[in-house]
Design a protein around this motif. Structure first.
Motif, short mmCIF file in Angstrom:
data_model
loop_
_atom_site.label_atom_id
_atom_site.label_comp_id
_atom_site.label_asym_id
_atom_site.label_seq_id
_atom_site.Cartn_x
_atom_site.Cartn_y
_atom_site.Cartn_z
N ALA A 1 -7.55 -6.53 -1.68
CA ALA A 1 -7.06 -5.50 -0.77
C ALA A 1 -5.55 -5.58 -0.58
O ALA A 1 -4.89 -4.58 -0.22
CB ALA A 1 -7.74 -5.61 0.60
N GLN A 2 -4.96 -6.76 -0.86
CA GLN A 2 -3.53 -6.94 -0.65
C GLN A 2 -3.00 -7.98 -1.64
O GLN A 2 -3.71 -8.91 -2.03
CB GLN A 2 -3.27 -7.41 0.79
CG GLN A 2 -1.82 -7.75 1.09
CD GLN A 2 -1.62 -8.19 2.53
OE1 GLN A 2 -2.16 -7.60 3.46
NE2 GLN A 2 -0.81 -9.27 2.71
N LYS B 1 -0.46 -3.34 0.33
CA LYS B 1 -1.87 -3.10 0.54
C LYS B 1 -2.36 -2.00 -0.41
O LYS B 1 -1.68 -1.00 -0.62
CB LYS B 1 -2.13 -2.69 1.99
CG LYS B 1 -1.89 -3.81 2.99
CD LYS B 1 -2.26 -3.39 4.41
CE LYS B 1 -2.07 -4.53 5.40
NZ LYS B 1 -2.46 -4.14 6.79
#
Length: 228
Positions: A122-123, A132
């Protein structure tokens, strides 16, 4: 003179011993004429047929000897059942297994080896350099080697990720800047040198990877590597 005229009734038969007697080719009474000799043609015909048969036999033997190494096939050129076609000595891409993770492939002046793929991030990055994902990040680890005779620029943005539906995705160059060890943004590689980097893609959460298309430049034909 007598000229072999038939004797008249009451006249004696001409005597051949008398002067002036001429014997013609007509048959004499009481002397049967020998039958004319006819040439036999049967012997010549048999000789001709024998010679023809010998010639045909030689032709058949020559055909068998010259065609002994050829592949048996049907009249339409296909391979007969129970036989196998000879190898052409060339690699047939349609019969080979497509390259995948761990295989070395080439395009232009670069060779590529995909070593690993990571999904579901996700990041990436830390602090102010963190990014992100809109969906999820997919990281494709690659080793790039310059196999040419002069320096070549490796551009991560020229690489394309392909999903199971055939859709193509571009790299996220901005997020890659904050990714430690990326080395995939405009990296100049000299001949013989290699660089290990990470190609970063922002894809949907339900993304299913199929392959990656690798290029030595944005104008090259590229080479595809399976990712599953």
């Amino acid at each position: 003179m007598y000229e072999n005229q038939p004797p008249q009734p009451g006249q004696p038969h001409p005597d051949p011993s008398q002067p002036g007697y001429q014997q013609s080719g007509q048959p004499q009474p009481g002397h049967p004429q020998a039958a004319p000799v006819q040439k036999k043609r049967g012997g010549c015909l048999r000789m001709f047929l024998a010679g023809t048969a010998a010639l045909v036999a030689l032709v058949v033997i020559a055909v068998i000897l010259s065609g002994g190494d050829e592949t048996s096939g049907t009249p339409d050129g296909t391979t007969a059942p129970g036989t196998s076609a000879p190898s052409s000595g060339r690699d047939d891409q349609s019969e080979r297994k497509p390259p995948g993770i761990g295989d070395v492939v080439k395009d232009g002046k670069f060779s590529f080896e995909i070593t690993k793929i990571e999904k579901g991030l996700a990041q990436v990055g830390q602090g102010f350099a963190a990014s992100k994902a809109q969906g999820q990040y997919v990281l494709v680890h690659v080793t790039v080697r310059n196999i040419g005779d002069e320096a070549q620029l490796f551009d991560g943005s020229a690489q394309k990720l392909i999903d199971s539906e055939g859709r193509q995705y571009d790299t996220d160059s901005g997020a890659a800047l904050g990714l430690e060890g990326s080395n995939a943004f405009l990296n100049n590689i000299n001949p013989g040198n290699s660089v290990s980097g990470i190609l970063l893609f922002d894809v949907p959460k339900d993304f299913k990877p199929k392959a990656i298309q690798l290029h030595d430049s944005m104008f090259s034909g590229g080479v595809e590597v399976r990712l599953r």
